[in-house]
Design a protein around this motif. Structure first.
Motif, PDB file in Angstrom:
ATOM      1  N   ALA A  52      -3.196  -2.801  -6.811  1.00 52.21           N
ATOM      2  CA  ALA A  52      -4.088  -3.533  -5.908  1.00 52.21           C
ATOM      3  C   ALA A  52      -4.532  -2.653  -4.749  1.00 52.21           C
ATOM      4  O   ALA A  52      -5.718  -2.629  -4.384  1.00 52.21           O
ATOM      5  N   ILE A  53      -3.593  -1.923  -4.158  1.00 51.48           N
ATOM      6  CA  ILE A  53      -3.936  -1.074  -3.018  1.00 51.48           C
ATOM      7  C   ILE A  53      -4.790   0.104  -3.463  1.00 51.48           C
ATOM      8  O   ILE A  53      -5.745   0.498  -2.781  1.00 51.48           O
ATOM      9  N   ASP A  54      -4.495   0.657  -4.634  1.00 58.13           N
ATOM     10  CA  ASP A  54      -5.293   1.744  -5.189  1.00 58.13           C
ATOM     11  C   ASP A  54      -6.750   1.315  -5.340  1.00 58.13           C
ATOM     12  O   ASP A  54      -7.680   2.009  -4.902  1.00 58.13           O
ATOM     13  N   GLY A  55      -6.969   0.149  -5.952  1.00 55.13           N
ATOM     14  CA  GLY A  55      -8.330  -0.333  -6.139  1.00 55.13           C
ATOM     15  C   GLY A  55      -9.027  -0.656  -4.829  1.00 55.13           C
ATOM     16  O   GLY A  55     -10.213  -0.358  -4.643  1.00 55.13           O
ATOM     17  N   PHE A  56      -8.285  -1.254  -3.902  1.00 55.82           N
ATOM     18  CA  PHE A  56      -8.860  -1.638  -2.597  1.00 55.82           C
ATOM     19  C   PHE A  56      -9.315  -0.414  -1.821  1.00 55.82           C
ATOM     20  O   PHE A  56     -10.450  -0.361  -1.323  1.00 55.82           O
ATOM     21  N   VAL A  57      -8.442   0.602  -1.726  1.00 58.54           N
ATOM     22  CA  VAL A  57      -8.787   1.810  -0.974  1.00 58.54           C
ATOM     23  C   VAL A  57      -9.914   2.553  -1.651  1.00 58.54           C
ATOM     24  O   VAL A  57     -10.859   3.013  -0.987  1.00 58.54           O
ATOM     25  N   SER A  58      -9.872   2.664  -2.960  1.00 58.13           N
ATOM     26  CA  SER A  58     -10.901   3.412  -3.691  1.00 58.13           C
ATOM     27  C   SER A  58     -12.284   2.821  -3.478  1.00 58.13           C
ATOM     28  O   SER A  58     -13.274   3.544  -3.347  1.00 58.13           O
ATOM     29  N   GLN A  59     -12.367   1.495  -3.423  1.00 62.34           N
ATOM     30  CA  GLN A  59     -13.663   0.839  -3.216  1.00 62.34           C
ATOM     31  C   GLN A  59     -14.254   1.137  -1.850  1.00 62.34           C
ATOM     32  O   GLN A  59     -15.485   1.130  -1.678  1.00 62.34           O
TER      33      GLN A  59
ATOM     34  N   THR B 155       1.118   6.787  -3.066  1.00 64.82           N
ATOM     35  CA  THR B 155       0.443   8.070  -3.242  1.00 64.82           C
ATOM     36  C   THR B 155       0.576   8.614  -4.658  1.00 64.82           C
ATOM     37  O   THR B 155       0.103   9.705  -4.951  1.00 64.82           O
ATOM     38  N   ARG B 156       1.181   7.852  -5.557  1.00 63.11           N
ATOM     39  CA  ARG B 156       1.352   8.335  -6.933  1.00 63.11           C
ATOM     40  C   ARG B 156       0.019   8.459  -7.652  1.00 63.11           C
ATOM     41  O   ARG B 156      -0.173   9.360  -8.463  1.00 63.11           O
ATOM     42  N   THR B 157      -0.915   7.549  -7.366  1.00 61.31           N
ATOM     43  CA  THR B 157      -2.221   7.597  -8.032  1.00 61.31           C
ATOM     44  C   THR B 157      -3.379   7.673  -7.053  1.00 61.31           C
ATOM     45  O   THR B 157      -4.489   8.017  -7.453  1.00 61.31           O
ATOM     46  N   THR B 158      -3.144   7.345  -5.793  1.00 60.63           N
ATOM     47  CA  THR B 158      -4.209   7.371  -4.794  1.00 60.63           C
ATOM     48  C   THR B 158      -3.959   8.508  -3.814  1.00 60.63           C
ATOM     49  O   THR B 158      -2.920   8.508  -3.139  1.00 60.63           O
ATOM     50  N   PRO B 159      -4.866   9.475  -3.696  1.00 63.24           N
ATOM     51  CA  PRO B 159      -4.649  10.560  -2.735  1.00 63.24           C
ATOM     52  C   PRO B 159      -4.814  10.058  -1.299  1.00 63.24           C
ATOM     53  O   PRO B 159      -5.913   9.746  -0.857  1.00 63.24           O
ATOM     54  N   MET B 160      -3.702   9.916  -0.591  1.00 63.42           N
ATOM     55  CA  MET B 160      -3.692   9.458   0.796  1.00 63.42           C
ATOM     56  C   MET B 160      -2.599  10.182   1.552  1.00 63.42           C
ATOM     57  O   MET B 160      -1.561  10.525   0.985  1.00 63.42           O
ATOM     58  N   GLU B 161      -2.835  10.385   2.834  1.00 63.56           N
ATOM     59  CA  GLU B 161      -1.767  10.817   3.722  1.00 63.56           C
ATOM     60  C   GLU B 161      -1.173   9.561   4.347  1.00 63.56           C
ATOM     61  O   GLU B 161      -1.912   8.674   4.789  1.00 63.56           O
ATOM     62  N   VAL B 162       0.143   9.476   4.375  1.00 58.01           N
ATOM     63  CA  VAL B 162       0.801   8.272   4.889  1.00 58.01           C
ATOM     64  C   VAL B 162       1.592   8.614   6.146  1.00 58.01           C
ATOM     65  O   VAL B 162       2.357   9.581   6.161  1.00 58.01           O
ATOM     66  N   VAL B 163       1.393   7.825   7.184  1.00 60.05           N
ATOM     67  CA  VAL B 163       2.113   7.976   8.447  1.00 60.05           C
ATOM     68  C   VAL B 163       2.864   6.673   8.709  1.00 60.05           C
ATOM     69  O   VAL B 163       2.272   5.590   8.703  1.00 60.05           O
ATOM     70  N   ALA B 164       4.176   6.774   8.897  1.00 61.09           N
ATOM     71  CA  ALA B 164       5.014   5.584   9.113  1.00 61.09           C
ATOM     72  C   ALA B 164       5.752   5.722  10.437  1.00 61.09           C
ATOM     73  O   ALA B 164       6.745   6.452  10.525  1.00 61.09           O
ATOM     74  N   PRO B 165       5.289   5.049  11.493  1.00 55.05           N
ATOM     75  CA  PRO B 165       5.982   5.137  12.781  1.00 55.05           C
ATOM     76  C   PRO B 165       7.215   4.245  12.829  1.00 55.05           C
ATOM     77  O   PRO B 165       7.295   3.221  12.146  1.00 55.05           O
ATOM     78  N   ASP B 166       8.190   4.663  13.646  1.00 55.09           N
ATOM     79  CA  ASP B 166       9.254   3.759  14.070  1.00 55.09           C
ATOM     80  C   ASP B 166       8.707   3.023  15.288  1.00 55.09           C
ATOM     81  O   ASP B 166       8.523   3.637  16.355  1.00 55.09           O
TER      82      ASP B 166
END
Length: 328
Positions: free
Chosen positions: A317-324, A94-105
């Motif tokens: 890589a994830i930043d570019g992938f999500v942005s596209q 989330t440092r460069t890509t605006p996303m909400e992150v959910v991490a389940p146990d």
């Protein structure tokens, strides 16, 4: 673990609880020293904790909220992790890509406990699939999945069912492949013998054994101190799992074979220096995927990637992938 259950204010959906839920699960704090300072998690910047009631089980979620972000990412751990353990990666992404992150146990790990009831691998798939639906229903934002380690094939199986905008994995380990099982297990011979033995011992399905007896936890990281920490963490690598879970995972098949997978684009950001599950174990399955794919090797990074430049390459890589894939 001595953790109080949430108040039953709703039978469905997530519920916010007190921020001190992790007071009895403290190993995650010790992980922080292995990450760059800007990614470390403290009590002050930790994700919001929530409980989500699912089929009678209280599933614990860590949420790095971003209500104005255009997308969400559900971060799935593997056999040695849990949501809070992966919090530095949530901060990284989330440092460069605006996303909400959910991490389940995932059920049976972290704080998502079921007592002595054995958990089957299909429950993990069903739980995450329903979590995707629940998150989309909350606000309609597109949902991406990121599966780490064993969570990669879990994320693939969920994505195959639909409702996912994009799939990101660090590896894709097909347990039907004997070569994969031989590298995943602590001793190569176990990769050949464990599944037939577990089928013969179905009547002992409720028996729980340490995951490190079975999995090759010694290759979790290329840093021996981090590997030892993961293996001793009772919420993660030091966890106990049922023989039912081991049998159902090792005998599992994805709902859709890769040749028929067209649900969404796929990015595999694979640690290049992974001593546990090297890229050549994932490439055969990955190469058969029909959907649009992208492969990025994370230089100098181990199975649990903490090294540069691998960490920065993962973020890019994830930043570019999500942005596209986001609506413009």
């Amino acid at each position: 673990m001595g953790v109080a259950k949430p108040n039953e204010i709703s039978g469905e959906g997530p519920m916010v609880v007190a921020q001190d839920t992790y007071q009895h699960v403290t190993h995650w704090r010790a992980y922080q020293r292995f990450y760059p300072a800007q990614l470390r998690v403290t009590a002050a910047n930790a994700p919001t904790e929530q409980w989500w009631r699912w089929r009678g089980t209280d599933v614990h979620l860590d949420r790095l909220a971003a209500p104005d972000a255009p997308a969400k990412l559900i971060l799935l751990h593997g056999a040695g992790g849990y949501g809070r353990m992966l919090a530095p990666y949530a901060r990284l992404l989330t440092r460069t890509t605006p996303m909400e992150v959910v991490a389940p146990d995932l059920i049976g790990y972290g704080l998502s406990r079921t007592g002595k009831r054995p958990v089957g691998y299909q429950e993990w798939i069903d739980c995450v699939a329903d979590l995707v639906v629940a998150e989309k229903a909350r606000d309609g934002r597109p949902v991406f999945l990121l599966g780490a380690s064993m969570g990669g094939m879990l994320a693939y199986s969920v994505a195959a069912l639909g409702n996912v905008a994009g799939l990101i994995v660090t590896c894709l380990l097909d347990p039907r492949d004997v070569a994969v099982r031989m590298r995943m297990t602590r001793l190569p011979i176990m990769g050949r013998t464990a599944l037939p033995m577990l089928h013969h011992l179905r009547w002992l399905g409720r028996l729980h054994i340490p995951m490190r007896w079975v999995a090759n936890m010694g290759a979790m990281s290329n840093d021996s101190a981090l590997t030892a920490l993961v293996a001793s963490d009772p919420a993660g690598g030091g966890n106990r799992v049922s023989l039912t879970f081991l049998r159902t995972f090792l005998s599992s098949a994805p709902p859709v074979e890769p040749e028929q997978f067209t649900a969404c684009p796929v990015l595999m950001a694979h640690p290049a220096a992974d001593r546990w599950t090297p890229p050549e174990l994932s490439l055969p399955f990955f190469g058969r995927i029909t959907a649009r794919t992208q492969l990025v090797l994370l230089d100098e990074a181990g199975h649990l990637p903490i090294e540069e430049p691998g960490l920065s390459q993962m973020r890019q890589a994830i930043d570019g992938f999500v942005s596209q894939l986001l609506p413009r």
